[in-house]
Enzyme design. Structure first.
Site, PDB file in Angstrom:
ATOM      1  N   LYS A  86      -7.604   2.226   4.198  1.00 57.62           N
ATOM      2  CA  LYS A  86      -7.946   1.081   3.346  1.00 57.62           C
ATOM      3  C   LYS A  86      -9.019   1.431   2.320  1.00 57.62           C
ATOM      4  O   LYS A  86      -9.066   0.870   1.233  1.00 57.62           O
ATOM      5  CB  LYS A  86      -8.381  -0.097   4.203  1.00 57.62           C
ATOM      6  CG  LYS A  86      -7.220  -0.712   4.974  1.00 57.62           C
ATOM      7  CD  LYS A  86      -7.629  -2.027   5.620  1.00 57.62           C
ATOM      8  CE  LYS A  86      -6.405  -2.795   6.087  1.00 57.62           C
ATOM      9  NZ  LYS A  86      -5.722  -2.153   7.228  1.00 57.62           N
ATOM     10  N   GLU A 108      -8.960 -11.563   0.983  1.00 56.73           N
ATOM     11  CA  GLU A 108      -8.638 -12.279   2.204  1.00 56.73           C
ATOM     12  C   GLU A 108      -8.370 -11.233   3.269  1.00 56.73           C
ATOM     13  O   GLU A 108      -7.977 -10.097   2.968  1.00 56.73           O
ATOM     14  CB  GLU A 108      -7.439 -13.197   1.996  1.00 56.73           C
ATOM     15  CG  GLU A 108      -6.088 -12.610   2.325  1.00 56.73           C
ATOM     16  CD  GLU A 108      -5.647 -11.513   1.391  1.00 56.73           C
ATOM     17  OE1 GLU A 108      -6.142 -11.446   0.265  1.00 56.73           O
ATOM     18  OE2 GLU A 108      -4.793 -10.704   1.823  1.00 56.73           O
ATOM     19  N   SER A 377      -3.064   6.480  10.038  1.00 57.44           N
ATOM     20  CA  SER A 377      -3.674   5.601   9.034  1.00 57.44           C
ATOM     21  C   SER A 377      -5.097   5.201   9.379  1.00 57.44           C
ATOM     22  O   SER A 377      -5.898   4.903   8.499  1.00 57.44           O
ATOM     23  CB  SER A 377      -2.801   4.362   8.830  1.00 57.44           C
ATOM     24  OG  SER A 377      -2.526   3.732  10.071  1.00 57.44           O
TER      25      SER A 377
END
Ligand SMILES: *Cc1c(COP(=O)(O)O)cnc(C)c1O
Length: 414
Positions: A86, A108, A377
């Site tokens: 991310k 969000e 990830s």
């Protein structure tokens, strides 16, 4: 509505008229950044000094031998700052926000990982930051909310509707409409209206570009298959990007099989037949919805894959059969994670463990001359509560009970 941002029939930008100039501004800034080689250099520099890029590739020596097939390699996105891929997306959007002269970011978040990443970026760049979260999620994700607030973000608990992610998305869009001039909305995955799917994929493509070169340097050839878990699709698009033109490399996306097939039991939009094409949340893709377009409940042991929609780019790659989609069930995922921890000392996030589960299932069918690549990830520190419950560890239970009792005593004394 514009024609750009379509991937076969999927994608688009279904947005309220009032947001059109803001999306135009964003698209222009993004396209200009893409043209400007110094932007990507600045991005790489930032990621290498702030977030451990280039992340390495690790060979799973023990499990490759045990499974007796392909050599298994892992791209270590878990080593990014805040523990997942991310960071690639939020730091890139941070640079773009600064370029647009904006001073405030909103986002969000469901499980809170994207909220923490965005709050981190805002602290680093000196932006004001507001994070929208369903009230239920705020209650469930206290550790993430704690860090967001420590980083100076305002966390707004949304009390509308089901008090989860989709209600938070609505609130974030409402904020954006009122504050377009100074605010950028940091979307967390390769979904949503154009240009987000393409822009997020671009930032995440750093994973695939590095991986392709690393695999060639390391093994002298390309991997036979590349595995990635698929929530919204950003880590998958990121690693797949590096191999898209290599037709001999099979790309495998692994979705949340949850408790198995059946409405409400999983979040597999492309691997199972339960989803259908629709328009929601500003874009067209496969959604888990009923005949009236009402979104269905989804379930996954991993919060990050628990989503009704999927990247329109992946829907298109599914339709033209460039990417094969599979699903791994909660049980298979916890087992794959435990196996990786026990035999390799790596701790893949529950999301990432979906890719590991599928790779372990298929590795024995390939030759030892082949290699396969798994995108790790993220890391599983955040999953300790879920995993400890899933493996029913009695000492963990004792720890939680003791901790709660200590707080209770403190409260009674006060
Ligand atoms: C958020 C998250 C995901 C899911 O998001 P994608 O956009 O599908 O990549 C996967 N893995 C980890 C570790 C995450 O935190």
């Amino acid at each position: 509505m514009k024609n750009s941002g379509y991937y076969s029939q999927f994608g688009g930008a279904f947005i309220p008229e009032i947001l059109v100039p803001t999306f135009d501004e964003l698209e222009s800034a993004y396209l200009a950044a893409r043209e400007d080689e110094s932007f990507w250099r600045e991005y790489q520099e930032l990621m290498s000094t702030y977030s451990c890029r280039a992340t390495p590739i690790t060979r799973l020596d023990n499990l490759s031998e045990q499974l007796g097939g392909a050599g298994i390699y892992v791209k270590r996105e878990d080593l990014n700052h805040t523990g997942a891929h991310k960071a690639n997306n939020v730091m890139g959007q941070g640079l773009l926000t600064r370029r647009m002269g904006k001073k405030r970011v909103i986002a969000e978040t469901g499980a809170g990982q994207h909220g923490v990443a965005t709050a981190t970026m805002a602290a680093k760049f000196g932006f004001d930051c507001t994070i929208y979260m369903g009230a239920h999620d705020v209650a469930r994700q206290r550790p993430n909310v704690f860090w967001m607030e420590q980083m100076g973000a305002t966390v707004v608990a949304v009390n509308e509707g089901s008090q989860t992610l989709k209600d938070a998305i609505n609130e974030a869009f409402r904020d954006w409409v009122s504050n377009m001039d100074d605010t950028h909305y940091v979307l967390g995955t390769a979904c949503g209206p154009h240009p987000f799917p393409e822009m997020v994929t671009w930032f995440q493509s750093i994973i695939g570009t590095e991986s392709r070169k690393q695999m060639l340097d390391r093994t002298g050839k390309l991997p036979a298959r590349v595995y990635a878990c698929v929530g919204g699709g950003s880590n998958a698009m990121g690693i797949f990007s590096g191999f898209m033109d290599d037709k001999e490399v099979e790309l495998v996306g692994v979705e949340a099989g949850g408790r198995g097939t059946g409405v409400g039991q999983h979040a597999a939009r492309l691997a199972y037949d339960d989803a259908s094409i629709g328009v929601a949340q500003g874009y067209k893709t496969y959604f888990l919805q009923d005949r009236d377009g009402q979104m269905q409940d989804t379930h996954s042991v991993s919060a990050g894959l628990d989503y009704v929609g999927v990247s329109p780019i992946l829907s298109s790659l599914h339709e033209n059969e460039r990417v094969r989609f599979e699903a791994a069930t909660d049980d298979q995922v916890v087992e794959a994670m435990q196996r990786t921890v026990r035999h390799e000392g790596l701790i893949p996030a529950l999301e990432s463990s979906h890719a590991f589960a599928q790779a372990y299932r298929e590795a024995p069918d390939l030759s030892p001359d082949d290699s396969i690549l798994i995108n790790m990830s993220g890391r599983a520190d955040k999953d300790i509560f879920t995993v400890a419950d899933a493996v029913d560890d009695p000492k963990w239970r004792e720890f939680i009970i003791d901790k709660a009792a200590a707080y209770q005593r403190e409260m009674n004394d006060a």
